[in-house]
Enzyme design. Structure first.
Site, PDB file in Angstrom:
ATOM      1  N   THR A 176      30.056  12.022 -41.668  1.00  0.00           N
ATOM      2  CA  THR A 176      30.175  10.455 -41.393  1.00  0.00           C
ATOM      3  C   THR A 176      31.403  10.118 -40.561  1.00  0.00           C
ATOM      4  OG1 THR A 176      29.219  10.070 -43.760  1.00  0.00           O
ATOM      5  CG2 THR A 176      30.661   8.384 -42.924  1.00  0.00           C
TER       6      THR A 176
ATOM      7  N   TYR B 209      23.815   4.482 -41.589  1.00  0.00           N
ATOM      8  CA  TYR B 209      24.091   5.069 -40.411  1.00  0.00           C
ATOM      9  C   TYR B 209      23.559   6.518 -40.111  1.00  0.00           C
ATOM     10  CZ  TYR B 209      27.492   7.280 -43.430  1.00  0.00           C
ATOM     11  OH  TYR B 209      27.907   8.142 -44.375  1.00  0.00           O
TER      12      TYR B 209
ATOM     13  N   THR C  36      31.385  14.270 -46.278  1.00  0.00           N
ATOM     14  CA  THR C  36      32.159  14.419 -47.641  1.00  0.00           C
ATOM     15  C   THR C  36      31.131  14.675 -48.571  1.00  0.00           C
ATOM     16  OG1 THR C  36      31.087  11.896 -47.897  1.00  0.00           O
ATOM     17  CG2 THR C  36      33.666  12.387 -46.871  1.00  0.00           C
ATOM     18  N   ASP C  37      29.745  14.756 -48.411  1.00  0.00           N
ATOM     19  CA  ASP C  37      28.758  15.341 -49.541  1.00  0.00           C
ATOM     20  C   ASP C  37      29.344  16.633 -50.075  1.00  0.00           C
ATOM     21  OD1 ASP C  37      27.726  12.993 -49.586  1.00  0.00           O
ATOM     22  OD2 ASP C  37      25.769  13.818 -48.563  1.00  0.00           O
TER      23      ASP C  37
ATOM     24  N   LYS D  80      34.069  15.005 -55.031  1.00  0.00           N
ATOM     25  CA  LYS D  80      33.618  13.689 -54.510  1.00  0.00           C
ATOM     26  C   LYS D  80      32.982  13.118 -55.807  1.00  0.00           C
ATOM     27  CE  LYS D  80      30.724  11.087 -51.272  1.00  0.00           C
ATOM     28  NZ  LYS D  80      29.623  11.262 -50.361  1.00  0.00           N
TER      29      LYS D  80
ATOM     30  N   GLU E 120      30.630  27.469 -77.370  1.00  0.00           N
ATOM     31  CA  GLU E 120      29.125  26.930 -77.467  1.00  0.00           C
ATOM     32  C   GLU E 120      28.034  27.834 -77.637  1.00  0.00           C
ATOM     33  OE1 GLU E 120      26.173  24.020 -77.773  1.00  0.00           O
ATOM     34  OE2 GLU E 120      28.376  23.536 -77.647  1.00  0.00           O
TER      35      GLU E 120
END
Length: 354
Positions: free
Chosen positions: A36, A50, A116-117, A189, A311
């Site tokens: 981006t 974009y 950023t992903d 993120k 767990e």
């Protein structure tokens, strides 16, 4: 007589000042990969719509001429890609380019512009495989360069300030976003449209204000020069295949079996809660484990950490608990671990140490 003496002294001081060496700025290389921060929208009002990876590295640097006041900055176009399309092949290629750069005596720091992903995955990978104490800083933006109030220029300025700072040496790979300095291993993120998109449950390492870093904590985990992984020892253009299955109600065994059929050497179970595994899925995972597919229990929950044997009986099954690494970072560490060993106890040690 006094006037003549003062003039002589002033001339001498001036000559002395001229003879002093000028402050030498550090050299920072901006390694561009797309994303981006290099994106462009149809108009200035397009902040979320974009096309990524349009602006080349020299244009990115020239758009923020103030970075040259911080360091001698030059650019390298390593990739030109939206980060969701990055694969292990691109990760390895980028790590090798960065490794070559940090070996150069005339390079003091690296800034990597990145989408950023998957920035957190790339940052963590470099944190594990590039042996250096020189600052490596990943930076991106949530708005394209063409948007009103684009966040990329200030993020880039702060990233260069960080990469050129002596105080950033030896602190591991860093992510610089929205004024905050994050450690590569625990940043994630967490928001997909706002500029405060990155966070760590353990907090930021520090902040950059007007080009000056301020530090408040350090990461105690192994990284870079203290890592047992090294990009120079990885000769292949691929890593052992590791897949992720997202936990929910109504799970399907076929989701795991399909990854095995695709050649996965390990599967990250992004479980609910404490990496929980539905009772009807346990037989499938044990079958896969017995057939050589390592099972790693992570969690879809963004905070906390997976407790071993709490767990599920991990010791009994030979499974690995991902500790506080999220599923996508657990995938990175597991893939690297499998280049060293298939022993579950050794892989578990790595999750605790990194």
């Amino acid at each position: 007589m006094l006037t003549k003496t003062v003039k002589s002294l002033g001339l001498a001081m001036g000559l002395f000042a001229c003879s002093l060496p000028l402050y030498a700025k550090n050299n920072v290389v901006v390694v561009a990969t797309g994303g981006t921060i290099a994106g462009a929208g149809a108009s200035s009002t397009n902040s979320a719509t974009y096309t990524a990876a349009k602006v080349p590295v020299d244009a990115l640097i020239n758009a923020v001429p103030q970075v040259q006041d911080l360091a001698n900055v030059r650019g390298v176009q390593a990739l030109q890609i939206a980060s969701e399309s990055i694969t292990d092949k691109e990760l390895l290629n980028l790590a090798r380019q960065v490794n070559d750069l940090v070996k150069k005596s005339d390079v003091n720091g690296i800034v990597i512009t990145h989408g950023t992903d998957t920035m957190e995955e790339t940052a963590f990978f470099l944190n594990l495989v590039v042996h250096t104490d020189k600052p490596i800083v990943l930076v991106g933006s949530m708005r394209p360069s063409t948007a009103m109030s684009a966040d990329g220029p200030l993020n880039l300025y702060s990233a260069v300030a960080l990469a050129s700072s002596e105080s950033a040496k030896g602190k591991g790979v860093l992510v610089m976003m929205n004024d905050s300095i994050f450690a590569a291993r625990d940043v994630s993120k967490t928001i997909n449209i706002h500029t405060n998109a990155f966070a760590s449950q353990w907090g930021a390492l520090g902040t950059v204000v007007e080009g000056k870093p301020y530090w408040f904590r350090e990461t105690p985990k192994r990284h870079n020069s203290s890592s047992e992984f090294n990009i120079e020892s990885i000769k292949s253009d691929s890593l052992p295949l590791v897949g992720i299955v997202y936990g929910s109600d109504n799970m399907l065994p076929q989701s795991y079996l399909a990854l095995q059929q695709a050649g996965a050497k390990a599967i990250i179970h992004a479980g609910t809660g404490n990496g929980s595994v539905a009772n009807y899925i346990v037989p499938t995972l044990n079958k896969l484990q017995s057939e050589g597919v390592q099972i790693v229990r992570s969690s879809r929950v963004p905070q906390g950490f997976v407790l071993r044997n709490a767990e599920q009986p991990d010791d009994k099954y030979g499974w690995v608990a991902a500790h506080d690494l999220n599923p996508q970072k657990a995938r990175i560490l597991t893939a690297l671990a499998l280049t060293k060993t298939k022993d579950a106890k050794e892989i578990q040690r790595m999750f605790y140490e990194y």
